[in-house]
Each structure stands twice: as structure tokens, then as C-alpha cells.
Design a protein around this motif. Structure first.
Motif, PDB file in Angstrom:
ATOM      1  N   ILE A  27      59.940  12.156  40.874  1.00 13.24           N
ATOM      2  CA  ILE A  27      58.913  12.604  39.923  1.00 13.24           C
ATOM      3  C   ILE A  27      58.876  11.714  38.682  1.00 13.24           C
ATOM      4  CG2 ILE A  27      60.321  14.407  38.803  1.00 13.24           C
ATOM      5  CD1 ILE A  27      56.569  14.658  39.579  1.00 13.24           C
ATOM      6  N   LEU A  28      60.029  11.253  38.217  1.00 14.76           N
ATOM      7  CA  LEU A  28      60.043  10.362  37.047  1.00 14.76           C
ATOM      8  C   LEU A  28      59.357   9.036  37.356  1.00 14.76           C
ATOM      9  CD1 LEU A  28      63.569  10.949  35.483  1.00 14.76           C
ATOM     10  CD2 LEU A  28      61.359  11.663  34.580  1.00 14.76           C
ATOM     11  N   ASN A  29      59.600   8.477  38.534  1.00 12.95           N
ATOM     12  CA  ASN A  29      58.930   7.220  38.901  1.00 12.95           C
ATOM     13  C   ASN A  29      57.414   7.400  38.945  1.00 12.95           C
ATOM     14  OD1 ASN A  29      61.253   5.693  39.087  1.00 12.95           O
ATOM     15  ND2 ASN A  29      61.528   6.067  41.261  1.00 12.95           N
ATOM     16  N   CYS A  30      56.968   8.506  39.456  1.00 10.63           N
ATOM     17  CA  CYS A  30      55.536   8.787  39.502  1.00 10.63           C
ATOM     18  C   CYS A  30      54.971   8.904  38.083  1.00 10.63           C
ATOM     19  CB  CYS A  30      55.280  10.071  40.287  1.00 10.63           C
ATOM     20  SG  CYS A  30      53.531  10.514  40.419  1.00 10.63           S
ATOM     21  N   LEU A  31      55.603   9.712  37.249  1.00 12.08           N
ATOM     22  CA  LEU A  31      55.097   9.932  35.891  1.00 12.08           C
ATOM     23  C   LEU A  31      55.107   8.653  35.056  1.00 12.08           C
ATOM     24  CD1 LEU A  31      56.694  13.407  35.137  1.00 12.08           C
ATOM     25  CD2 LEU A  31      54.290  12.909  35.659  1.00 12.08           C
ATOM     26  N   LYS A  32      56.106   7.815  35.235  1.00 16.78           N
ATOM     27  CA  LYS A  32      56.173   6.553  34.497  1.00 16.78           C
ATOM     28  C   LYS A  32      55.005   5.641  34.840  1.00 16.78           C
ATOM     29  CE  LYS A  32      61.202   6.429  34.174  1.00 16.78           C
ATOM     30  NZ  LYS A  32      62.424   5.781  34.705  1.00 16.78           N
ATOM     31  N   SER A  33      54.457   5.801  36.028  1.00 17.39           N
ATOM     32  CA  SER A  33      53.375   4.920  36.469  1.00 17.39           C
ATOM     33  C   SER A  33      51.988   5.408  36.036  1.00 17.39           C
ATOM     34  CB  SER A  33      53.416   4.771  37.992  1.00 17.39           C
ATOM     35  OG  SER A  33      52.942   5.922  38.657  1.00 17.39           O
ATOM     36  N   ILE A  34      51.919   6.567  35.404  1.00 19.58           N
ATOM     37  CA  ILE A  34      50.638   7.140  34.974  1.00 19.58           C
ATOM     38  C   ILE A  34      50.402   6.812  33.503  1.00 19.58           C
ATOM     39  CG2 ILE A  34      49.363   9.299  34.636  1.00 19.58           C
ATOM     40  CD1 ILE A  34      50.970  10.440  37.015  1.00 19.58           C
ATOM     41  N   ASN A  35      49.227   6.327  33.201  1.00 20.42           N
ATOM     42  CA  ASN A  35      48.854   5.993  31.830  1.00 20.42           C
ATOM     43  C   ASN A  35      49.099   7.204  30.925  1.00 20.42           C
ATOM     44  OD1 ASN A  35      46.948   5.845  29.481  1.00 20.42           O
ATOM     45  ND2 ASN A  35      46.442   3.872  30.406  1.00 20.42           N
ATOM     46  N   SER A  36      49.711   6.974  29.780  1.00 24.06           N
ATOM     47  CA  SER A  36      50.084   8.071  28.878  1.00 24.06           C
ATOM     48  C   SER A  36      48.888   8.756  28.221  1.00 24.06           C
ATOM     49  CB  SER A  36      51.052   7.567  27.804  1.00 24.06           C
ATOM     50  OG  SER A  36      50.421   6.578  27.012  1.00 24.06           O
ATOM     51  N   ASN A  71      50.346  12.780  45.121  1.00 22.98           N
ATOM     52  CA  ASN A  71      51.633  13.244  45.631  1.00 22.98           C
ATOM     53  C   ASN A  71      52.715  12.754  44.672  1.00 22.98           C
ATOM     54  OD1 ASN A  71      50.347  14.306  47.820  1.00 22.98           O
ATOM     55  ND2 ASN A  71      51.087  12.787  49.284  1.00 22.98           N
ATOM     56  N   PRO A  72      53.831  13.458  44.566  1.00 16.76           N
ATOM     57  CA  PRO A  72      54.862  13.062  43.608  1.00 16.76           C
ATOM     58  C   PRO A  72      55.557  11.745  43.945  1.00 16.76           C
ATOM     59  CG  PRO A  72      55.588  14.920  44.933  1.00 16.76           C
ATOM     60  CD  PRO A  72      54.150  14.692  45.259  1.00 16.76           C
ATOM     61  N   ASP A  73      55.421  11.255  45.167  1.00 27.24           N
ATOM     62  CA  ASP A  73      56.056   9.993  45.532  1.00 27.24           C
ATOM     63  C   ASP A  73      55.139   8.786  45.347  1.00 27.24           C
ATOM     64  OD1 ASP A  73      54.389  10.695  47.610  1.00 27.24           O
ATOM     65  OD2 ASP A  73      55.797  10.136  49.195  1.00 27.24           O
ATOM     66  N   VAL A  74      53.971   8.998  44.751  1.00 26.55           N
ATOM     67  CA  VAL A  74      53.043   7.902  44.489  1.00 26.55           C
ATOM     68  C   VAL A  74      53.456   7.189  43.211  1.00 26.55           C
ATOM     69  CG1 VAL A  74      50.665   7.337  43.826  1.00 26.55           C
ATOM     70  CG2 VAL A  74      51.095   8.960  45.666  1.00 26.55           C
ATOM     71  N   ILE A  75      53.456   5.877  43.263  1.00 32.28           N
ATOM     72  CA  ILE A  75      53.670   5.052  42.069  1.00 32.28           C
ATOM     73  C   ILE A  75      52.391   4.249  41.879  1.00 32.28           C
ATOM     74  CG2 ILE A  75      55.011   3.203  41.022  1.00 32.28           C
ATOM     75  CD1 ILE A  75      57.407   4.223  42.676  1.00 32.28           C
ATOM     76  N   CYS A  76      51.695   4.525  40.797  1.00 37.16           N
ATOM     77  CA  CYS A  76      50.417   3.873  40.537  1.00 37.16           C
ATOM     78  C   CYS A  76      50.640   2.428  40.079  1.00 37.16           C
ATOM     79  CB  CYS A  76      49.644   4.622  39.459  1.00 37.16           C
ATOM     80  SG  CYS A  76      49.277   6.333  39.907  1.00 37.16           S
ATOM     81  N   ASP A  77      49.799   1.543  40.567  1.00 36.56           N
ATOM     82  CA  ASP A  77      49.814   0.162  40.127  1.00 36.56           C
ATOM     83  C   ASP A  77      49.533   0.117  38.630  1.00 36.56           C
ATOM     84  OD1 ASP A  77      47.905  -2.455  39.696  1.00 36.56           O
ATOM     85  OD2 ASP A  77      49.485  -2.838  41.166  1.00 36.56           O
ATOM     86  N   LYS A  78      50.070  -0.862  37.934  1.00 39.52           N
ATOM     87  CA  LYS A  78      49.910  -0.939  36.485  1.00 39.52           C
ATOM     88  C   LYS A  78      48.450  -1.017  36.050  1.00 39.52           C
ATOM     89  CE  LYS A  78      50.573  -5.915  36.312  1.00 39.52           C
ATOM     90  NZ  LYS A  78      51.295  -7.020  35.728  1.00 39.52           N
ATOM     91  N   ASN A  79      47.564  -1.488  36.910  1.00 40.34           N
ATOM     92  CA  ASN A  79      46.135  -1.587  36.578  1.00 40.34           C
ATOM     93  C   ASN A  79      45.317  -0.431  37.140  1.00 40.34           C
ATOM     94  OD1 ASN A  79      46.483  -4.122  35.284  1.00 40.34           O
ATOM     95  ND2 ASN A  79      46.599  -5.081  37.311  1.00 40.34           N
ATOM     96  N   PHE A  80      45.950   0.532  37.759  1.00 40.35           N
ATOM     97  CA  PHE A  80      45.246   1.610  38.441  1.00 40.35           C
ATOM     98  C   PHE A  80      44.272   2.349  37.539  1.00 40.35           C
ATOM     99  CE2 PHE A  80      44.884   6.030  39.861  1.00 40.35           C
ATOM    100  CZ  PHE A  80      44.428   5.835  41.146  1.00 40.35           C
ATOM    101  N   PHE A  81      44.671   2.651  36.323  1.00 48.68           N
ATOM    102  CA  PHE A  81      43.832   3.474  35.435  1.00 48.68           C
ATOM    103  C   PHE A  81      42.814   2.654  34.642  1.00 48.68           C
ATOM    104  CE2 PHE A  81      47.403   6.181  36.399  1.00 48.68           C
ATOM    105  CZ  PHE A  81      46.752   7.357  36.723  1.00 48.68           C
TER     106      PHE A  81
END
Length: 98
Positions: free
Chosen positions: A21-30, A87-97
Motif C-alpha cells: 500500500i505504501l508503494n502504491c500511495l507514493k506513486s500517486i500525485n499528492s 488496485n493496491p499493488d499498482v504503482i503509477c508511472d511518474k508521468n501518469f497524472f
């Protein structure tokens, strides 16, 4: 999307490990609102998440509703024009948002 404040990400979990969950949240724009919907009565990582991610709110369903009903639970809480289910195991690409 130019206004990330009008987007809410919904993440349904069920006793998901802290690392995932932390890896997923870190990848989401704040600037994006995030609702973590825990499909049980207790979310064990609440303290670490809330202290590190001010854009996140956590809700426990009280029971394992399943993935679909868990997402519907979260969608009822959304106050933005747009929502994104992850899903909680998704890690968004840095440019995703962007």
C-alpha cells in the motif's frame, strides 16, 4: 486532466501489506484525493499512512464486502467530478497524472 483536485482515487484493500500500500500511495500525485477502503473492521497501517499522506482518508467497511462492493462503498464517498479505481499493488508511472 488539468485540475488534479477534481480527482479521487479509490483503493480497496483487504489486509494488504504495508509495503504494497505504501508503494502504491507514493506513486500517486499528492494533489489527488485518495480513499483507502479497507474491506474489514480494522486497517493496521492507518497511523503510518495518515502521518505521511495528508491527501489520504481511510474507511473500514466493517466486513469483507468483496472487491466490487468495496469500490461501490468508496464511490459513494467521492465528492469530486472524477474517480479512478486502483488496485493496491499498482504503482503509477511518474508521468501518469500529467
Amino acid at each position: 486532466m488539468t485540475n488534479l483536485n477534481d480527482l479521487t482515487v479509490i483503493i480497496v484493500t483487504y489486509k494488504t501489506t504495508e509495503k504494497i500500500i505504501l508503494n502504491c500511495l507514493k506513486s500517486i500525485n499528492s494533489n489527488v484525493k485518495v480513499l483507502v477502503i479497507e474491506n474489514s473492521s480494522k486497517f493496521t497501517h492507518e497511523k503510518i499512512i495518515l502521518s505521511n499522506f495528508p491527501n489520504v482518508k481511510i474507511f473500514c467497511t466493517g466486513d469483507n464486502l468483496g472487491y466490487g462492493k468495496g469500490n461501490n462503498f468508496g464511490l459513494k464517498l467521492v465528492k469530486t467530478s472524477y474517480s479512478l479505481i486502483l488496485n493496491p499493488d499498482v504503482i503509477c508511472d511518474k508521468n501518469f497524472f500529467e
